[in-house]
Scaffold this active site. Structure first.
Site, PDB file in Angstrom:
ATOM      1  CB  THR A  16       2.489   0.772  -4.856  1.00 23.48           C
ATOM      2  OG1 THR A  16       2.478   2.209  -4.746  1.00 23.48           O
ATOM      3  CG2 THR A  16       1.350   0.189  -4.042  1.00 23.48           C
ATOM      4  CB  ILE A  75      -0.975  -0.014   1.205  1.00 25.27           C
ATOM      5  CG1 ILE A  75      -1.974   1.156   1.148  1.00 25.27           C
ATOM      6  CG2 ILE A  75      -0.233  -0.050   2.525  1.00 25.27           C
ATOM      7  CD1 ILE A  75      -3.106   1.041   2.182  1.00 25.27           C
ATOM      8  CB  CYS A  76       1.012   4.135   0.844  1.00 25.72           C
ATOM      9  SG  CYS A  76       1.564   5.839   1.066  1.00 25.72           S
ATOM     10  N   GLY A  77       3.433   4.063  -0.462  1.00 26.16           N
ATOM     11  CA  GLY A  77       4.790   4.122  -0.974  1.00 26.16           C
ATOM     12  C   GLY A  77       5.404   2.774  -1.271  1.00 26.16           C
TER      13      GLY A  77
END
Length: 202
Positions: A108, A104-106
């Site tokens: 990725t 999730i988020c960074g």
């Protein structure tokens, strides 16, 4: 869920986003999964919100075949240094072994840099965030809350509930009407969804 299920590994590192994985880990634990935290070492790390945590394991102690899932939360360090690249390499090892990974988020962007999103459908915060990594998977970007492609789940920073939903679906924790009700309860505050979960004993 049986207590004999393999544990879920939750990666933790300095500046990790402590709000992004709580829905997933809380309900995985309720379903009988042991949550084992994994840091760069066993030394304490501190979240972006100031929460101090001492990991259960160091990254080099983790073997994909021993786990049910690897969860990678976002963190400022994903975009400011290469310090978390070993976690992206571990994600490759998990996927190569057929063990799911949820980012999730960074995180990725870390997977994008590792080449893991070049040939898989995925999402993130916005498409140009991942494009800045120089990865080659832009045509596989899906503008939605969370995406599952095979054994890989991705989500943007504003979608911790959808992220958890995809994890539950992939692991078979909740299904069908119960999964839908869980999502509607925590995402939409739908009181009718609570009744469905109560009836199902969840």
């Amino acid at each position: 869920m049986s207590s004999s299920r393999k544990p879920v590994y939750l990666a933790l590192y300095d500046t990790f986003a402590d709000w992004e994985t709580g829905h997933a880990t809380a309900y995985l634990a309720r379903a009988g999964y042991e949550i084992r935290t994994v840091g760069p070492t066993r030394e304490p790390v501190r979240s972006i919100g100031g929460l101090g945590v001492r990991p259960d394991l160091a990254l080099d102690e983790v073997r994909p075949e021993d786990g049910s899932l690897l969860i990678l939360p976002g963190a400022d360090l994903w975009d400011t240094t290469d310090d978390l690249a070993p976690f992206a390499r571990q994600a490759r090892a998990f996927l190569d072994a057929g063990v799911p990974v949820a980012a999730i988020c960074g995180a990725t962007a870390g997977l994008a840099r590792e080449g893991l999103l070049d040939d898989r459908d995925h999402t993130s915060a916005v498409s140009f965030y991942l494009a800045a990594t120089g990865y080659r998977g832009g045509e596989r970007y899906v503008d939605t809350d969370a995406v599952t492609d095979g054994k890989l789940i991705t989500a943007g920073p504003t979608e911790p509930v959808a992220f958890a939903r995809e994890i539950f679906r992939l692991l078979g924790v909740y299904e069908g009407e119960v999964l839908d009700a869980w999502y509607r309860l925590f995402h939409d505050s739908d009181p009718q969804a609570y009744a469905v979960l109560e009836k199902a004993g969840r």
